[in-house]
Motif scaffolding. Structure first.
Motif, mmCIF file in Angstrom:
data_model
loop_
_atom_site.group_PDB
_atom_site.id
_atom_site.type_symbol
_atom_site.label_atom_id
_atom_site.label_comp_id
_atom_site.label_asym_id
_atom_site.label_seq_id
_atom_site.Cartn_x
_atom_site.Cartn_y
_atom_site.Cartn_z
ATOM 1 N N GLN A 89 0.827 -1.207 0.000
ATOM 2 C CA GLN A 89 0.000 0.000 0.000
ATOM 3 C C GLN A 89 0.861 1.256 0.000
ATOM 4 O O GLN A 89 0.622 2.188 -0.765
ATOM 5 C CB GLN A 89 -0.926 -0.019 1.215
ATOM 6 N N LEU A 90 1.889 1.293 0.860
ATOM 7 C CA LEU A 90 2.740 2.480 0.950
ATOM 8 C C LEU A 90 3.524 2.688 -0.346
ATOM 9 O O LEU A 90 3.648 3.823 -0.831
ATOM 10 C CB LEU A 90 3.700 2.343 2.128
ATOM 11 N N VAL A 91 4.048 1.612 -0.920
ATOM 12 C CA VAL A 91 4.787 1.730 -2.181
ATOM 13 C C VAL A 91 3.896 2.330 -3.268
ATOM 14 O O VAL A 91 4.307 3.197 -4.037
ATOM 15 C CB VAL A 91 5.330 0.357 -2.627
ATOM 16 N N ASN A 92 2.655 1.864 -3.330
ATOM 17 C CA ASN A 92 1.777 2.265 -4.419
ATOM 18 C C ASN A 92 1.071 3.595 -4.197
ATOM 19 O O ASN A 92 0.533 4.173 -5.135
ATOM 20 C CB ASN A 92 0.738 1.173 -4.675
ATOM 21 N N LYS A 93 1.088 4.107 -2.959
ATOM 22 C CA LYS A 93 0.416 5.372 -2.693
ATOM 23 C C LYS A 93 1.376 6.554 -2.599
ATOM 24 O O LYS A 93 0.949 7.700 -2.714
ATOM 25 C CB LYS A 93 -0.378 5.288 -1.378
ATOM 26 N N THR A 94 2.648 6.293 -2.400
ATOM 27 C CA THR A 94 3.596 7.388 -2.172
ATOM 28 C C THR A 94 4.104 7.924 -3.502
ATOM 29 O O THR A 94 4.636 7.174 -4.324
ATOM 30 C CB THR A 94 4.776 6.898 -1.309
ATOM 31 N N ASN A 95 3.967 9.223 -3.692
ATOM 32 C CA ASN A 95 4.371 9.844 -4.951
ATOM 33 C C ASN A 95 5.469 10.891 -4.788
ATOM 34 O O ASN A 95 6.308 11.052 -5.666
ATOM 35 C CB ASN A 95 3.159 10.508 -5.616
ATOM 36 N N GLN A 96 5.462 11.624 -3.674
ATOM 37 C CA GLN A 96 6.381 12.753 -3.546
ATOM 38 C C GLN A 96 7.779 12.315 -3.111
ATOM 39 O O GLN A 96 8.748 12.526 -3.840
ATOM 40 C CB GLN A 96 5.788 13.774 -2.566
ATOM 41 N N PHE A 97 7.886 11.709 -1.933
ATOM 42 C CA PHE A 97 9.179 11.167 -1.528
ATOM 43 C C PHE A 97 9.264 9.737 -2.048
ATOM 44 O O PHE A 97 9.047 8.764 -1.333
ATOM 45 C CB PHE A 97 9.342 11.190 -0.005
ATOM 46 N N ASN A 98 9.564 9.616 -3.324
ATOM 47 C CA ASN A 98 9.633 8.319 -3.985
ATOM 48 C C ASN A 98 10.654 8.455 -5.105
ATOM 49 O O ASN A 98 10.397 9.148 -6.102
ATOM 50 C CB ASN A 98 8.258 7.919 -4.531
ATOM 51 N N ARG A 100 6.003 0.729 -8.850
ATOM 52 C CA ARG A 100 4.934 0.124 -8.074
ATOM 53 C C ARG A 100 5.150 -1.385 -7.991
ATOM 54 O O ARG A 100 5.758 -1.993 -8.877
ATOM 55 C CB ARG A 100 3.567 0.413 -8.705
ATOM 56 N N ILE A 101 4.636 -1.979 -6.921
ATOM 57 C CA ILE A 101 4.755 -3.430 -6.759
ATOM 58 C C ILE A 101 3.410 -3.977 -6.311
ATOM 59 O O ILE A 101 2.526 -3.242 -5.867
ATOM 60 C CB ILE A 101 5.850 -3.816 -5.733
ATOM 61 N N ASP A 102 3.246 -5.287 -6.431
ATOM 62 C CA ASP A 102 2.065 -5.952 -5.885
ATOM 63 C C ASP A 102 2.526 -7.006 -4.883
ATOM 64 O O ASP A 102 3.726 -7.160 -4.607
ATOM 65 C CB ASP A 102 1.213 -6.580 -7.002
ATOM 66 N N ASP A 103 1.572 -7.728 -4.310
ATOM 67 C CA ASP A 103 1.896 -8.704 -3.280
ATOM 68 C C ASP A 103 2.909 -9.735 -3.766
ATOM 69 O O ASP A 103 3.853 -10.093 -3.040
ATOM 70 C CB ASP A 103 0.628 -9.441 -2.821
ATOM 71 N N GLU A 104 2.717 -10.220 -5.004
ATOM 72 C CA GLU A 104 3.597 -11.265 -5.514
ATOM 73 C C GLU A 104 5.024 -10.756 -5.710
ATOM 74 O O GLU A 104 5.993 -11.463 -5.434
ATOM 75 C CB GLU A 104 3.037 -11.818 -6.834
ATOM 76 N N GLU A 105 5.165 -9.523 -6.170
ATOM 77 C CA GLU A 105 6.509 -8.955 -6.348
ATOM 78 C C GLU A 105 7.193 -8.754 -4.994
ATOM 79 O O GLU A 105 8.400 -8.966 -4.864
ATOM 80 C CB GLU A 105 6.407 -7.634 -7.101
#
Length: 632
Positions: free
Chosen positions: A481-490, A495-500
């Motif tokens: 969730q954090l990986v896929n929602k964070t845009n500014q400090f990134n 993006r990743i999913d559960d399997e990755e």
């Protein structure tokens, strides 16, 4: 029959004029312009026209990689008429979706053939859309002794095998369409007493599907729930089924597309985060500045009062599951706060509100202020206001803010917000539930910072502890969730999913770390994620992202020390940092420079578009003066 309305969106005054505006000018309209056009209640024809215009322009629009998705549809019926609705539903979330449709009824064969067009497409997400007739046929209810419940369990087991096959062959997240309740009852209200009833089988299937999907991390497109709300004939046209094997009717296609679009948005972390509420005639009836505390309509004693209280309860429940609540009202702040403090029927209270802005400034300016105060993007805000003038003003001044059409009857507002799907979520984590407490603690930190005489003493007084550990199943949902929602400090916005994430956990040449920051005011929750992969004798930082609410405390340096320690433990001698510019991550453009990394040439590496930096491990400072590192 009219289309299933997307009634939280304004109806376009002239849909053809929208397209003319997009096609006007010398420069091609980009993703944001098409996204704004998509935020209207469009029927099947209007949706198709907008999609056609986007398909003509998308190649020249220059959409960044983090905003693109490839969706494969594995179906047992005709779904080509749904593609435009899906693409436009994704456009509303500022996503560009490319769709691959498996040949009619051939999805299993294409899955099993590594040389198929499906594998060549390499989808990011797979949508499994098995029509109800196919499912009933698979249930073999005509067999002697067959029961609906047993048949549902058997079909679910077969479906689970298909999910495993998709994960094994395509390695993508899975969206699973629920079954439309298309079969008529044979017994009536007590259909469940007929053991082999197709109608009862579909009910049993959907019930079992929800349990199995939750266990296996599959995400549902709950068309059954919406079909019952809108009426089955608004979703399914039996005549078109027999003529063209279209299970979902044309007039439901835009709504279906929005359901898929909001799930794709949730996978990419672009769901809204903040519910911003007007007060007068939105949270209560009447104008508190004119009617006084005792004169507003709220709670027991009238239907309208009970409806306003019910809306407050709905907002509170959204807050309890992780949506941030804010207030934006044209009011005297002391008068507005009096209701939260003193009115006996108020459900929402001041501690529930993360940002309270009540003044006489225009609401667009105040929404900017709220976004700054909460450290979120304007695209995270959903603004609810009963006043059409204020709604239209915000839409004009801040087109990126979601502004739903609000029904005049307050009793209908919760349903309207639920239909809109602004806060679509794939899971609820412990950090989500604790978000309000985290914002309240942040206020205490800010108050302490305002009183501090120097930064070093302030940071030392916070008594910060940065706890880090490798990826694990416990924090998997929140990590993704954090990986896929964070845009500014990134640094790379990958993006990743559960399997990755699980693949990183199982790869000896990679490691993923999660970080939690705890201080004297409480647990800030999961605040950072770093993923590293071996590159020669070094480790390349493919993902480094951090919650903006902890910036300015030296957490970046402490995080680097933990990453360096883990890289050294894995036998590395240096770190490679990547910075891939995006529309939103300009704040970290000099991140690696500030940490002492040296810019280097790519040397033929895969990340040609990313700026590369290097830092020997022995150049990393091990200790931090104000933060204690604790390995979990």
């Amino acid at each position: 029959m009219s289309h299933v309305a997307l009634d939280w969106l304004p109806v376009p005054a002239d849909s053809r004029a929208l397209l003319r505006e997009l096609r006007a000018g010398t420069a091609p309209a980009g993703l944001d312009a098409f996204a704004q056009a998509a935020r209207h209640d469009l029927d099947f024809i209007q949706t198709g026209r907008l999609d056609h215009a986007w398909q003509e322009r998308r190649a020249a629009a220059g959409v960044e990689a983090s905003r693109t998705l490839k969706l494969a549809i594995l179906s047992s019926s005709t779904t080509a008429h749904l593609h435009a609705g899906i693409r436009v539903g994704a456009l509303r979330r500022r996503l560009d979706v490319e769709i691959y449709q498996c040949e009619y009824g051939q999805f299993r064969q294409e899955l099993l053939d590594p040389g198929s067009a499906l594998h060549a497409f390499a989808p990011d997400v797979a949508l499994v859309a098995l029509d109800a007739h196919h499912l009933v046929s698979s249930a073999r209810l005509e067999a002697e002794g067959a029961t609906a419940d047993a048949a549902a369990a058997r079909v679910i087991a077969e479906l689970s095998g298909l999910w495993r096959l998709i994960r094994d062959r395509l390695r993508t997240p899975i969206l699973q369409q629920a079954a439309l309740p298309v079969d008529p009852e044979l017994m009536g209200e007590n259909e469940h007493r007929l053991a082999a009833s197709p109608a009862w089988f579909l009910d049993s299937f959907n019930h079992a599907l929800r349990a199995s999907a939750s266990q296996e991390g599959v995400h549902l497109v709950a068309v059954d729930r919406h079909a019952r709300r809108h009426g089955l004939l608004n979703w399914h046209d039996p005549a078109m089924w027999h003529r063209a094997k279209q299970e979902i009717a044309l007039h439901a296609a835009p709504f279906f597309g929005d359901l898929v679009g909001r799930l794709l948005g949730a996978l990419r972390g672009v769901s809204s985060k903040v519910l911003v509420l007007d007060l007068d005639n939105t949270v209560w009836g009447g104008v508190i500045g004119d009617d006084g505390l005792s004169g507003i309509v709220l709670g027991q004693g009238s239907a309208a009062g009970e409806a306003f209280a019910a809306f407050q309860r709905y907002a509170l429940m959204l807050g309890q599951r992780g949506v941030i609540l804010a207030v934006c009202s044209k009011n005297d702040e002391a008068v507005a706060m009096q209701a939260f403090a003193e009115h006996p029927e108020m459900v929402l209270r001041a501690p529930h509100i993360a940002s309270f802005v009540a003044n006489w400034d225009d609401k667009a300016s105040n929404l900017r202020r709220i976004a700054r105060e909460l450290n979120v993007g304007l695209d995270s805000l959903v603004f609810v206001d009963d006043n059409p003038f204020e709604r239209n003003l915000v839409r004009r001044e801040l087109p990126i803010v979601a502004v739903p059409e609000v029904p005049e009857d307050p009793a209908l507002v919760p349903l309207r917000l639920a239909d809109a799907g602004y806060f679509e979520s794939l899971d609820v984590t412990g950090d989500d539930r604790a978000r309000l407490q985290q914002y309240q603690a942040n206020r205490q930190r800010e108050a302490m910072a305002a009183e501090a005489t120097d930064l070093d003493s302030y940071l030392a007084d916070l008594e910060m502890r940065l706890r880090w550990k490798r990826f694990d199943e416990i924090d998997l949902a929140r990590t993704v969730q954090l990986v896929n929602k964070t845009n500014q400090f990134n640094l790379t916005t990958r993006r990743i999913d559960d399997e990755e994430a699980r693949a990183v956990m199982n790869d000896p040449d990679s490691f993923g770390l999660t970080f939690r920051l705890v201080d004297r005011y409480g647990d800030n929750g999961l605040i950072a994620v770093v993923i590293c992969r071996r590159e020669g004798t070094a480790f390349r930082i493919d993902n480094w992202l951090m919650s903006c609410r902890v910036l300015g405390r030296g957490v970046e340096q402490a995080t680097l020390a933990a990453v360096a320690a883990e890289a050294a433990r894995a036998g590395g001698d240096a770190l490679i940092g990547l910075f891939a510019p995006s529309a939103k991550n300009g704040m970290v453009r000099e991140h690696y420079d500030r940490l002492g990394f040296i810019r280097v040439e790519a040397d033929g590496a895969d990340d040609a578009q990313a700026v590369r930096y290097a830092l020997p491990l022995d150049a990393v400072a091990v200790d931090h003066p104000a933060i204690t590192l604790q390995e979990a």
